[in-house]
Design a protein around this motif. Sequence first.
Motif, PDB file in Angstrom:
ATOM      1  N   ARG A 146       0.862  -1.182   0.000  1.00  0.00           N
ATOM      2  CA  ARG A 146       0.000   0.000   0.000  1.00  0.00           C
ATOM      3  C   ARG A 146       0.897   1.231   0.000  1.00  0.00           C
ATOM      4  N   SER A 197       1.243   5.709  -0.998  1.00  0.00           N
ATOM      5  CA  SER A 197       0.647   6.973  -1.445  1.00  0.00           C
ATOM      6  C   SER A 197       1.017   7.191  -2.907  1.00  0.00           C
ATOM      7  N   GLU A 215      -1.514  -1.052  -4.240  1.00  0.00           N
ATOM      8  CA  GLU A 215      -2.728  -0.249  -4.134  1.00  0.00           C
ATOM      9  C   GLU A 215      -2.374   1.110  -3.561  1.00  0.00           C
ATOM     10  N   SER A 249      -3.293   4.388  -1.342  1.00  0.00           N
ATOM     11  CA  SER A 249      -4.113   4.715  -0.176  1.00  0.00           C
ATOM     12  C   SER A 249      -3.518   5.924   0.529  1.00  0.00           C
ATOM     13  N   GLN A 300      -5.330   4.723   5.939  1.00  0.00           N
ATOM     14  CA  GLN A 300      -5.732   3.467   5.304  1.00  0.00           C
ATOM     15  C   GLN A 300      -4.553   2.512   5.167  1.00  0.00           C
ATOM     16  N   ILE A 301      -3.364   3.059   4.923  1.00  0.00           N
ATOM     17  CA  ILE A 301      -2.168   2.218   4.839  1.00  0.00           C
ATOM     18  C   ILE A 301      -1.904   1.545   6.180  1.00  0.00           C
TER      19      ILE A 301
END
Length: 298
Positions: free
Chosen positions: A96, A98, A125, A127, A131-132
Amino acid sequence: MHVKAFDYLRVLAETGSLRGAAQKIGITPTALTRQLEHLEYFFRTPLFEREQHGVRLTAAGEVVMESAGRVSRELAISHRRVEDLKGLRRGTVRIRASGSTLTSVIAPALDALHRDYPGLRFVIEMSGAPQIASALLSGEADLGLTLFAPDLSELTLCARLPVVHSAIMSPTHPLRNNTNISLHDLRDQSLSLPDAGYFVRQAFDRVIRPGEPDFDPVFMSGSFDLQIDLAMRGCAVLLLPEFTCRPLIDRGLLCAVPLPARLRVPTALDLLRASHRPLSHAARVTSARIGEIMARLT
């Protein structure tokens, strides 16, 4: 009882139909029913009930389904660790990150990893920082890469890159030759910033002194790609760490002008993992390679 029965229950909840769930899974309704009956026998209680227009989970079924996702993730982690013991150079690493780190850090790391370990697979993904952290703690991700990482004792720092924000703009922008840019200069430009829900925007808003006007960006978006495109078109000035745009700066498509000391928000790019969960061999190799890329950006 087969562990697949947990996944079958989840698919049944999603479709609300035995026939529909069986089709989605690729087995017969009879085989699906048999697996679910084994699951009910294990828990000694009904997990779903038939209704006029399909089926629905019982309260017990909802509880079991909540656990099903965690069971699947833990089994996947166990599988990767067993593969490590067997000395196989394969596995899947879930990252995950940014959006601002993809071009300058993630892409070169994955390029090198794929050449050295072609058997590895990567799921990346995008995030935000909260959220990470959540994905790492739940086991949905092995590694997380973000700015403004939350201060959580449950996370372990694998690598850190202190960063300073700059004004990012087109090479044709009137301010491109400034040695630094003042707050007054910024307010006269068409700024592009995320909205107040993002940590970076909150950090910049905090540097505004009492009585000073707030930032009034022309463009508000959390999309890194959109912000970069606006800057390259010459219609926006961005406030970003220089490393996030390094490939474009090196190609002469963007330039970076230092911000004055009072506008330099303190932060770092952090590579994180969950403290309670050991990394697989594939994730350790990936973490080391990402850390090498970060070290080159200092």
